[in-house]
Design a protein around this motif. Sequence first.
Motif, short mmCIF file in Angstrom:
data_model
loop_
_atom_site.label_atom_id
_atom_site.label_comp_id
_atom_site.label_asym_id
_atom_site.label_seq_id
_atom_site.Cartn_x
_atom_site.Cartn_y
_atom_site.Cartn_z
N ARG A 18 7.26 -24.69 2.53
CA ARG A 18 6.74 -25.92 3.15
C ARG A 18 7.43 -26.19 4.48
O ARG A 18 6.78 -26.59 5.46
CB ARG A 18 6.96 -27.10 2.19
CG ARG A 18 6.03 -27.10 0.98
CD ARG A 18 6.03 -28.47 0.31
NE ARG A 18 7.35 -28.82 -0.18
CZ ARG A 18 7.82 -28.51 -1.38
NH1 ARG A 18 7.06 -27.83 -2.23
NH2 ARG A 18 9.03 -28.87 -1.76
N MET A 19 8.75 -25.98 4.51
CA MET A 19 9.49 -26.22 5.73
C MET A 19 9.01 -25.30 6.86
O MET A 19 8.81 -25.75 8.00
CB MET A 19 10.98 -26.00 5.47
CG MET A 19 11.89 -26.23 6.67
SD MET A 19 12.23 -24.70 7.59
CE MET A 19 13.26 -23.84 6.40
N ILE A 20 8.75 -24.01 6.56
CA ILE A 20 8.28 -23.07 7.58
C ILE A 20 6.91 -23.52 8.10
O ILE A 20 6.64 -23.52 9.31
CB ILE A 20 8.19 -21.64 7.01
CG1 ILE A 20 9.61 -21.11 6.70
CG2 ILE A 20 7.48 -20.71 8.00
CD1 ILE A 20 10.49 -20.96 7.91
N ARG A 21 6.01 -23.91 7.17
CA ARG A 21 4.68 -24.39 7.62
C ARG A 21 4.81 -25.60 8.54
O ARG A 21 4.16 -25.68 9.59
CB ARG A 21 3.84 -24.77 6.40
CG ARG A 21 3.32 -23.58 5.58
CD ARG A 21 2.26 -24.03 4.60
NE ARG A 21 1.80 -22.92 3.76
CZ ARG A 21 2.24 -22.69 2.53
NH1 ARG A 21 3.17 -23.49 2.00
NH2 ARG A 21 1.77 -21.68 1.84
N GLU A 22 5.66 -26.56 8.14
CA GLU A 22 5.78 -27.79 8.93
C GLU A 22 6.37 -27.50 10.30
O GLU A 22 5.92 -28.05 11.32
CB GLU A 22 6.65 -28.80 8.16
CG GLU A 22 5.97 -29.32 6.89
CD GLU A 22 6.93 -30.14 6.02
OE1 GLU A 22 8.10 -30.30 6.46
OE2 GLU A 22 6.51 -30.61 4.95
N VAL A 23 7.39 -26.64 10.34
CA VAL A 23 8.03 -26.33 11.62
C VAL A 23 7.07 -25.60 12.54
O VAL A 23 6.99 -25.89 13.74
CB VAL A 23 9.32 -25.51 11.40
CG1 VAL A 23 9.89 -25.05 12.73
CG2 VAL A 23 10.37 -26.34 10.66
N LEU A 24 6.29 -24.64 12.00
CA LEU A 24 5.31 -23.93 12.83
C LEU A 24 4.23 -24.89 13.33
O LEU A 24 3.76 -24.78 14.46
CB LEU A 24 4.69 -22.79 12.03
CG LEU A 24 5.59 -21.58 11.77
CD1 LEU A 24 4.92 -20.62 10.81
CD2 LEU A 24 5.94 -20.88 13.07
N ARG A 25 3.79 -25.81 12.44
CA ARG A 25 2.79 -26.79 12.86
C ARG A 25 3.35 -27.66 13.97
O ARG A 25 2.68 -27.94 14.97
CB ARG A 25 2.39 -27.65 11.68
CG ARG A 25 1.17 -28.56 11.98
CD ARG A 25 0.79 -29.40 10.77
NE ARG A 25 0.49 -28.56 9.61
CZ ARG A 25 1.25 -28.53 8.50
NH1 ARG A 25 2.33 -29.27 8.42
NH2 ARG A 25 0.92 -27.75 7.50
N GLU A 26 4.62 -28.09 13.81
CA GLU A 26 5.25 -28.93 14.83
C GLU A 26 5.40 -28.16 16.15
O GLU A 26 5.27 -28.73 17.23
CB GLU A 26 6.61 -29.39 14.34
CG GLU A 26 7.33 -30.34 15.30
CD GLU A 26 8.68 -30.79 14.75
OE1 GLU A 26 9.46 -31.36 15.52
OE2 GLU A 26 8.94 -30.57 13.54
N ALA A 27 5.64 -26.86 16.07
CA ALA A 27 5.80 -26.05 17.28
C ALA A 27 4.47 -25.75 17.96
O ALA A 27 4.45 -25.27 19.09
CB ALA A 27 6.52 -24.74 16.94
N GLY A 28 3.37 -26.00 17.26
CA GLY A 28 2.06 -25.74 17.84
C GLY A 28 1.69 -24.27 17.85
O GLY A 28 0.85 -23.85 18.65
N LEU A 29 2.30 -23.45 16.96
CA LEU A 29 2.00 -22.02 16.92
C LEU A 29 0.95 -21.77 15.85
O LEU A 29 1.20 -22.00 14.66
CB LEU A 29 3.27 -21.22 16.59
CG LEU A 29 3.14 -19.70 16.60
CD1 LEU A 29 2.85 -19.22 18.01
CD2 LEU A 29 4.41 -19.05 16.08
N PRO A 30 -0.28 -21.31 16.21
CA PRO A 30 -1.31 -21.04 15.20
C PRO A 30 -0.82 -20.00 14.21
O PRO A 30 -0.41 -18.90 14.60
CB PRO A 30 -2.49 -20.51 16.04
CG PRO A 30 -2.22 -20.98 17.43
CD PRO A 30 -0.73 -21.02 17.58
N SER A 31 -0.84 -20.36 12.93
CA SER A 31 -0.26 -19.44 11.94
C SER A 31 -0.85 -19.72 10.57
O SER A 31 -1.35 -20.81 10.29
CB SER A 31 1.26 -19.59 11.91
OG SER A 31 1.61 -20.93 11.59
#
Length: 628
Positions: A18-31
Amino acid sequence: MSDPLRLLVITQSPGDARMIREVLREAGLPSEVVWRSRSRDALDALQGEPFDLLLLDPDPEVVAQAGERAPGTPIVLLVSRDDMETAVRALGRGADDHLVREDITPELLVCTVRHALTLKRMKTALERMGGMWREIVGNLHEGVMVADREGTTLFASARMAEILGYAAEEMLKAPFLSFVDPEDAPRAEALLGTAGRAEAEFRLRRFDGERVGVRLIVFPVTCGTAVGVMDIRERPAEEEIRRRNVQLSIINQVVRTATSSADMDELLTGVLGKTVNLLGFGGGSVYLIDSGRSRAELAAEIGLPEGFSFRQRIADMNAPPYDTVLGQGVPHFVEDYPRRYPQDAGAGIQAFASIPITAEGRVIGAVNLVSREMHTFSPAERELLTSIGQEIGSAVERMRLRKRLEKAHEEANFYLDVMTHDINNANTTAIGYAALLSEALSGPEKDLARRISAAVRQSAEIIGNVSTIRRIAEETPAPGPVSLDDVIGHVSCFFADADIRYAPQGLWVAADDLLSAVFINLLGNAVKFGGPQIVIQVTAREEDGTVTVSVEDTGPGIPDAEKPLVFEKFRKSGARSGKGIGLYIVHTLVERYGGRVWVEDRVPGRPREGAAFRFTLPACPPVTGRTG
């Protein structure tokens, strides 16, 4: 828009995913993040699904298995601060990078992901190039050897071993001249010493003593001299062998030009010029397909006629001949150019070749070559030009990867500089407030304020060590005269509550301003592990151009079993706190200055009565008229 990155997260903690998803979402990196809690399920997923990146717990066996299942996929470890030893072992089994859970930020995660992807692509490209060269050498009819500048054999192809009757590994490290008939050895030695390409006939001596007549073709390479060996007993094939040697020499010169280039313009202009000159064309141009793959822009030009239709750009990639060259990766050769392209009748072009520039299985551009004289493209020349197009493509991709790496490095350094600056400011403020609280409070509250101050100082120590490691990695050492008295006196002020004893000696050593980090870590460790009652004695003496410094303390000491290991990175002593990099920095800096460092018992044979860290530095004459 590019496809989103697919990440496989292998961890028993659903919170990590969950933390990785949230951080990537916050960074704006499509993933797209896929989580598997069991390593067996994750490894099965690797066989059936493509992933761009793996993030997993630092299990060395899982790392090794994941690397076997998905060899081209970067692996980044998710580690905790207290489990760095396992992380180091996992890195040794094939992981590419690591992230500390407690330190993950959007910027750090994005930089790490991009860095891991770029490094893996570069490694794959280099391995592909190595395989290509091994295949080329393995298929040559002639023998190939490489000797270093002292004449020692570094490489011998299978064909070379066959000519001389040896196993290829038996020839390694043997003097090249030991394979030459003694009567021809002086001429062969002179041939090896030539500055450019040269060839001559000699007699070699086989393993069984038989003499073999050969033609040697030598040319310099980076590590020494490359030697092509043609068995002239096979005279009917001599011309074919000679042709292959010429091809290999031309490709080698193009590759050397590409690898020595500093930027893309120099690379493309250099390889184009080398190709035009070596093959006798009148001019040429290089085009690279733009990011939208809608057209190809002119990137380099030499001697193109003014009336040449495609002089500026290739605007329509779907029009002949570029529908096949750029669209399908098929070379295009024209030997009657005026008839085929009457619109260029005034350009004076008689023959034309357009070669696809390919990299990693895709077309990224084209190199055009023109001749103002009648020209027939033989099968051998067509094969050579196709190989040159592949080499140019590999060089362009390497240059692009290097530029992306440099940009990622600059971005990472920017974020690190900002972080270091802000944390240092916060630490300075916190230390000031903690000092005021300590003076205003008493009893348990005063002790709590001191603990707060100690914790903040530890944070400042970590930031200082990170900055020191960066400078060690990025700066070239430039030792100069440094006063030991000034450095020790200045660093001792950081530990005002400690009993640090030092009698100034007036000694100067060859070092730089990072020398203070050596004493900060040694004195800081003594204070940290010795408690408030510790006594630290610092001494220095000069003998035979070397200054030996001792930092002795009355603390708990270091067990004999741990003494050889204390300077290793991320190595901690027993249950002691710390990151395990302070003494590593000490060791690195001392060796950087040309000295050595070791640890002993303060009282020989009694490790519990304190430790004595000793190191040497080159002595240096003092600076006249200067005290610091």
